[in-house]
Design an enzyme around this catalytic site. Structure first.
Site, mmCIF file in Angstrom:
data_model
loop_
_atom_site.group_PDB
_atom_site.id
_atom_site.type_symbol
_atom_site.label_atom_id
_atom_site.label_comp_id
_atom_site.label_asym_id
_atom_site.label_seq_id
_atom_site.Cartn_x
_atom_site.Cartn_y
_atom_site.Cartn_z
ATOM 1 N N TYR A 1 -14.442 10.387 -0.461
ATOM 2 C CA TYR A 1 -13.466 10.105 -1.522
ATOM 3 C C TYR A 1 -13.621 11.028 -2.729
ATOM 4 C CZ TYR A 1 -11.687 5.969 0.833
ATOM 5 O OH TYR A 1 -11.080 5.134 1.730
ATOM 6 N N ARG B 1 0.842 -1.204 0.000
ATOM 7 C CA ARG B 1 0.000 0.000 0.000
ATOM 8 C C ARG B 1 0.877 1.253 0.000
ATOM 9 N NH1 ARG B 1 -4.367 1.484 4.756
ATOM 10 N NH2 ARG B 1 -4.881 3.590 4.052
ATOM 11 N N CYS C 1 -18.800 -1.692 2.267
ATOM 12 C CA CYS C 1 -17.922 -0.583 2.595
ATOM 13 C C CYS C 1 -18.551 0.203 3.740
ATOM 14 C CB CYS C 1 -17.777 0.312 1.371
ATOM 15 S SG CYS C 1 -16.623 1.647 1.646
ATOM 16 N N ASN D 1 -10.395 -4.170 -0.538
ATOM 17 C CA ASN D 1 -10.368 -3.086 -1.513
ATOM 18 C C ASN D 1 -9.559 -3.457 -2.751
ATOM 19 O OD1 ASN D 1 -11.910 -0.906 -0.637
ATOM 20 N ND2 ASN D 1 -10.419 -0.430 0.967
ATOM 21 N N HIS E 1 -16.685 4.003 -3.161
ATOM 22 C CA HIS E 1 -15.820 5.169 -2.998
ATOM 23 C C HIS E 1 -16.143 6.234 -4.054
ATOM 24 C CE1 HIS E 1 -12.617 3.023 -0.315
ATOM 25 N NE2 HIS E 1 -13.836 2.993 0.190
HETATM 26 C C1 G6P Z 1 -12.108 3.795 4.804
HETATM 27 C C2 G6P Z 1 -12.512 3.036 3.577
HETATM 28 C C3 G6P Z 1 -11.994 1.658 3.584
HETATM 29 C C4 G6P Z 1 -10.513 1.668 3.843
HETATM 30 C C5 G6P Z 1 -10.201 2.404 5.119
HETATM 31 C C6 G6P Z 1 -8.718 2.593 5.292
HETATM 32 O O1 G6P Z 1 -12.797 3.343 5.870
HETATM 33 O O2 G6P Z 1 -13.877 3.026 3.381
HETATM 34 O O3 G6P Z 1 -12.270 1.077 2.343
HETATM 35 O O4 G6P Z 1 -10.028 0.357 3.935
HETATM 36 O O5 G6P Z 1 -10.751 3.662 5.090
HETATM 37 O O6 G6P Z 1 -8.447 2.915 6.603
HETATM 38 P P1 G6P Z 1 -6.952 2.960 7.133
HETATM 39 O O7 G6P Z 1 -7.047 3.202 8.595
HETATM 40 O O8 G6P Z 1 -6.331 1.634 6.783
HETATM 41 O O9 G6P Z 1 -6.286 4.075 6.383
#
Ligand code: G6P
Length: 442
Positions: A256, A96, A172, A150, A202
């Site tokens: 988003y 990531r 989601c 995701n 998103h």
């Molecule tokens: C939001 C999104 C999710 C994503 C998450 C990431 O909740 O809807 O799809 O996985 O953020 O969160 P993080 O704490 O890993 O940045």
């Protein structure tokens, strides 16, 4: 009716697992989960053992009849499953971080599910999810797949197009986050607000907003546009909207959408954050370390508050309510990623959309909204095209298809830059993209 439910969670070693366990504990009277199997890859053993033991302590503390099993084998875990939930990350947070850093080095948004990062997360994930679906078809064909992995929209699209398993729902936490954001802006309890959702994952919009059953869209849009009420998620910079823009848009954007309607400002935020605190993945690596240190404490028997630092707030709410509604055939309305079947005009009937749906024992029934407002319709169609081309690239491993996906993404400014980013990212993620390097196989 069966006596107890069997759930299998793939990516069970995730730091989010206590959310899920808490959700099953809360609903145990209506949703009697008897077996919870947490499955992970052997490389994730340390995390799975820590979070698995916490899950076992949580179930014991709650005094419910739910056994938590840990496994490294889908072959062992899947038979007899009623629901399979997926929450894994191929290449983990290091991958990531590359999805974020590489595009940023070209002056392009670097984000987990949008732009080049979203494309590459899809390229890594889709072949794995398709393998999982093949295992489900063989070992527990009646099970529902509830996917959180995701990019959830692209993953749902790929499963619908490239497998025969109809029982998939993509989930989601963004819609429930939007509902809570509106409630907060209005100063009311979250359960008094209801939103009609439609769009893509998103990339979802609130078309109508209700308070106690009355349509209060205008009032809600005014409240959300007020710079004093900026609402976002933990992983997205809290930049406010131009109030006149929201008034003119006439629908509620999701957090988003900032990447599309505030691209320049979000890029500047990301660049500054990358220098000061690290990218989101790098920040989350620190949060995870802290979480796992807490989880390892044998006196901990409930979900720790620190989990709220993650973007996945209300994650268990969404997953457990969906499973509950399918199991009990409650026919309530929830926003999910499901096959469009004509609900949103102008999006292919067989494609995945994120939309308010009636949840039945036979799955979600999307509520038709006709055509989206003209100002948002085109962007939604464009992102759907991107998702389709990206899914095809993930399945075929075709370089030109991947380049096409990268170039048609609205966050990528040119074909030349798309090619440079693509080449860099293919190299950086080589070990997780075997489909693009077939000829190298001996
Ligand atoms: C939001 C999104 C999710 C994503 C998450 C990431 O909740 O809807 O799809 O996985 O953020 O969160 P993080 O704490 O890993 O940045």
């Amino acid at each position: 009716m069966k006596k107890g439910i069997k759930i299998v969670t793939i990516g069970g070693g995730s730091s989010y697992t206590p959310e899920l366990v808490e959700g099953f504990i809360k609903r145990h009277h209506a949703l009697p989960v008897k077996e919870l199997w947490l499955v992970d890859i052997p490389e994730g053993k340390e995390k799975l053992e820590i979070v698995g033991k916490l899950a076992q302590r949580m179930a014991a503390e709650a005094g419910i009849d739910m056994t938590v099993h840990l496994s490294y084998s889908r072959e062992e875990a899947l038979p007899g499953a009623d629901f399979v939930t997926t929450q894994f990350r191929v290449g983990m947070l290091e991958a990531r971080a590359k999805d974020e850093r590489i595009p940023l080095s070209y002056g392009v948004i670097g984000q987990e599910t949008n732009g080049p990062g979203g494309l590459f997360k899809g390229l890594r994930t889709i072949p794995v999810i398709i393998d999982i679906v093949h295992d489900i078809e063989r070992l527990c064909p009646d099970a529902w797949l509830v996917n959180f992995t995701n990019p959830a929209g692209m993953v749902t699209e790929a499963v619908l197009r490239y497998t025969n398993h109809e029982r998939i729902v993509g989930l989601c936490n963004v819609p429930v986050g939007m509902q809570m954001g509106v409630a907060e802006a209005l100063g009311v309890d979250g359960d008094r607000v209801r939103i009609d959702f439609a769009g893509l994952n998103h990339m979802v919009y609130g078309l109508n907003i209700y308070l106690d059953g009355n349509n209060i869209k205008q009032q809600a849009l005014e409240a959300v546009a007020d710079p004093a009420n900026v609402s976002t998620m933990k992983n997205i910079a809290a930049l406010g909207w131009e109030p006149e823009f929201i008034r003119a848009l006439q629908v509620l954007p999701c957090p988003y959408h900032r990447y599309y309607y505030k691209t320049e400002e979000m890029l500047a935020e990301e660049q500054a954050a990358a220098e000061e605190t690290g990218t989101r993945a790098e920040v989350v690596q620190g949060v995870e370390e802290e979480l796992f240190a807490l989880y390892a404490d044998e006196t901990l028997r409930t979900k720790p508050e620190q989990l709220e630092q993650r973007g996945g707030a209300y994650y268990s709410e969404a997953a457990c309510s969906l499973i509950n509604s399918i199991y009990n055939d409650t026919r309530d309305i929830q926003p999910v990623n499901t096959r469009n079947r004509g609900a949103v005009a102008g999006i292919p009937a067989e494609s995945a959309v994120e939309i308010s749906s009636v949840i039945t024992k036979d799955g979600p029934r999307p509520i038709a909204v006709d055509e989206l407002p003209v100002a948002v319709h085109g962007l939604v169609q464009q992102i759907k095209s991107f998702e389709r081309v990206a899914a095809e690239a993930a399945v075929t491993g075709n370089y030109e298809t991947a380049l096409l996906a990268m170039t048609i993404n609205p966050l990528v400014p040119s074909d030349t830059k798309a090619k440079q980013i693509l080449d860099d990212m293919l190299e950086a993620h080589r070990e997780h993209l075997p489909q693009f390097f077939q000829s190298e196989k001996v």
